[in-house]
Design a protein around this motif. Structure first.
Motif, PDB file in Angstrom:
ATOM      1  N   TRP A   1      23.117  -7.479   0.690  1.00  0.00           N
ATOM      2  CA  TRP A   1      23.868  -8.074  -0.335  1.00  0.00           C
ATOM      3  C   TRP A   1      22.820  -8.111  -1.760  1.00  0.00           C
TER       4      TRP A   1
ATOM      5  N   ARG B   1      21.769  -5.176  -3.358  1.00  0.00           N
ATOM      6  CA  ARG B   1      22.380  -4.874  -4.099  1.00  0.00           C
ATOM      7  C   ARG B   1      22.433  -5.715  -5.604  1.00  0.00           C
ATOM      8  N   ARG B   2      22.360  -6.685  -5.701  1.00  0.00           N
ATOM      9  CA  ARG B   2      22.067  -7.906  -6.448  1.00  0.00           C
ATOM     10  C   ARG B   2      20.184  -7.605  -7.513  1.00  0.00           C
TER      11      ARG B   2
END
Length: 203
Positions: free
Chosen positions: A182, A185-186
């Motif tokens: 997560w 991806r940010r």
């Protein structure tokens, strides 16, 4: 990506653990030790014969396994044998912290074994910064694993230790992986890099 990441996990961790458990139950402690080390030797030998690159994680785990096996054979103590990988959690945690200052931290090199990134991405300043920061997360993951397993080792039988510590360790690691993906991806999106699952674009 899942297949590439899952193969080292199965080959370097789950298979040796299963071999150790089966041989321990059916033959004895020493047979379990030799079976686990023998599998690691076969994994290295197969890659050398095929002219393949030896993954960093394989070299590290095999080196530590040799030390564990020698101690286990010399002492005949299951406690000392399993104490070593427990202590290794603390060692890995320290290594991750120490290498944060390098251009490519240890975690970035280990990530190549599971999913090698294109140089255009791995060399990006934002991605380099990500691996330095996420190293702190994984240092915490190994620290939690170390504390948990040493408590279980001191209070449970070998069979219960293998069951509880394996389930607990993989649960913590799974949460670390989910958070890392997560976060990654940010970072990619923040640097204008977008992932697309599918065939490579034709230029």
């Amino acid at each position: 990506m899942l297949r590439q990441a899952g193969r080292p996990l199965v080959e370097f961790t789950l298979v040796p653990l299963a071999l150790f458990w089966v041989l321990l139950s059916e033959v004895g402690f020493n047979a379990g030790l030799i079976a686990g080390l023998g599998w690691a030797g076969l994994a290295i030998g197969r890659r050398l014969v095929a002219g393949q690159k030896l993954p960093t994680i394989l070299l590290i785990t095999t080196t530590l396994l040799v030390v564990r096996t020698v101690v286990g054979l010399e002492t005949g103590s299951a406690f000392l044998y399993f104490l070593q990988p427990t202590v290794q959690n603390f060692v890995f945690s320290l290594m991750l912290l120490v290498t944060i200052g390098l251009d490519r931290p240890l975690l970035a090199k280990l990530a190549d074994d599971f999913c090698a990134l294109p140089k255009g991405i791995s060399g990006h300043p934002g991605i380099k910064q990500f691996f330095k920061r996420v190293s702190l997360l994984w240092a915490l993951v190994f620290l939690i694993n170390g504390v948990t397993t040493i408590v279980v080792l001191a209070t449970q039988t070998v069979g219960n230790f293998l069951l509880v510590s394996t389930a607990g360790s993989y649960s913590v690691v799974a949460m670390g992986i989910a958070l890392s993906v997560w976060w990654f991806r940010r970072v990619l999106a923040g640097n204008g890099i977008h992932l697309r699952i599918g065939q490579a674009a034709v230029v």
